[in-house]
Design an enzyme around this catalytic site. Sequence first.
Site, PDB file in Angstrom:
ATOM      1  N   GLY A 241      30.780  44.254  38.389  1.00 52.32           N
ATOM      2  CA  GLY A 241      30.970  43.004  39.110  1.00 52.32           C
ATOM      3  C   GLY A 241      31.336  41.866  38.191  1.00 52.32           C
ATOM      4  O   GLY A 241      31.883  42.070  37.099  1.00 52.32           O
ATOM      5  N   GLU A 265      29.405  46.402  33.770  1.00 51.38           N
ATOM      6  CA  GLU A 265      30.841  46.228  33.518  1.00 51.38           C
ATOM      7  C   GLU A 265      31.199  44.901  34.149  1.00 51.38           C
ATOM      8  O   GLU A 265      31.152  44.749  35.371  1.00 51.38           O
ATOM      9  CB  GLU A 265      31.617  47.401  34.131  1.00 51.38           C
ATOM     10  N   CYS A 302      39.331  45.363  37.609  1.00 46.80           N
ATOM     11  CA  CYS A 302      38.770  44.902  36.342  1.00 46.80           C
ATOM     12  C   CYS A 302      39.712  45.178  35.185  1.00 46.80           C
ATOM     13  O   CYS A 302      39.558  44.600  34.106  1.00 46.80           O
ATOM     14  CB  CYS A 302      37.416  45.552  36.098  1.00 46.80           C
TER      15      CYS A 302
END
Length: 507
Positions: A241, A265, A302
């Site tokens: 997140g 992460e 991400c």
Amino acid sequence: MLDSTPLTGKHLIDGTWTEGGASFTSEPVTGEGLVVQSGGAAEIDAAVEAAETAFGQYGWTDRETRARFLEAIADEIEARGAALTTHGTAETGLPEARLEGERGRTTGQLRMFAEHIRKGDYLDIRHDPALPNRTPMPRPDLRLIQRPLGPVAVFGASNFPLAFSTAGGDTAAALAAGCPVVYKGHPGHPVTGELVAQAIAAAIETTGMPTGTFGFVQSNTNEAGEALVKHPLIRAVGFTGSYRGGKALFDIAMARPEPIPFFGELGSINPVFAMPAALAARGAEMGKAWAGSLTMGVGQFCTNPGVVILPEGAEGDAFREAALAALAETGAQPMLTAGTARAYAASVETAAKSARRLTEAGTAPDRSALPAVFEVSGAEWLANPDLAEEMFGPAAILIRTASDAETLEIARAFSGQLTVTLQMDEADTDAVRALMPTLERMAGRVLANGFPTGVEVADAMVHGGPFPASTNFGATSVGSLGIRRFLRPVSFQNIPPALLPDDLQRI
């Protein structure tokens, strides 16, 4: 038969679908919202206590039993494939093809972990036989093996409702290791989460696993997440997140009377280094391809390539103009949640105060986003660290550099990243060689002549990196190496064979 009526909006605690806490109504992109229970500390405590009880049995299951359980989960997810696609698309706005591909990735990594634990190599078994006649002192019998930690907390990710959520990589790795999981559902896709939780519950029943092996608590508040990380029976946390949310939970994990591993992460801007010879040969082609990667999934990955280090000059201009032309054809697209769209708009507005905007500042419909690309000189980038903040969405900054020395200086200024990309040709080898020591220390994955969106689920993959990309640089949340996060080495000295884990009894 477990009470798994579709779309209950309830929690799964110790094998039973239960109410608890307040409630909220989900906000799908299309269709009606669902009234969902919002659990708190009481629901978390019940789920964790059940997980601890289950660990006494599940933590000592043999590898084949756990492998079959993982495969059963995959089968149950596939049986719900149509419903997952329908509800996942409605909740997130992601296209059907993306949801179907992500479902395949989710079941694929469950099956990958099943095969991985069957092989047994991950156990790292070591045996030093007793040497009773050794002088001056005898040596005892020593047997080492990797053992599961205990109950693990997992947080759902907003941008991957399947592959990084209920039965995603963290859950699969923990269950493979022998750790029960307590999962805190993401409020952005509660229906999708519940459907997968139902699949896991069905697999628990058909394979005879303890009912507390998997717990599922829905919530749209911080209370549940904080209670989960603080709970004294939780032995590790998996999180994907934002930096802000992950760092807050990481600090809680470190402040516990007994700190626990927090595998967070937290995002990345994933720099792309466009090298001179490659630009001269195919700059426009590279620019168009980069634009496609930037806007994939509305930039909500991400690994989104949010920064390009681009030399000044005509070749770099060709990259820029081709990228802008491709982006001009990309219309507004819905983001995962209304909050994500608001945060993206705010980050773009902030970047516009310090960098030249190259794309038109069009108005996107509510909960949607348009691409935004900015440009700065190398000196401007180095002078303004705020430009390195992640803009979660289809936004990026082009850094125009004046020399190889400035490119190296910029490379050294980056904080930890998930990925770093090289666009290079053979003639760039010497220049890249000078960068490699810096790039290797910067990121968990270094790649050439591709783009970082798309993370292969494989034995050799690393999805993690130095802080702030992740909170533990020695771990990965993708690939079979991810199982090591939820194991610890235990050495057994002179223990009778009948008391040893099954795998140690065989040596």
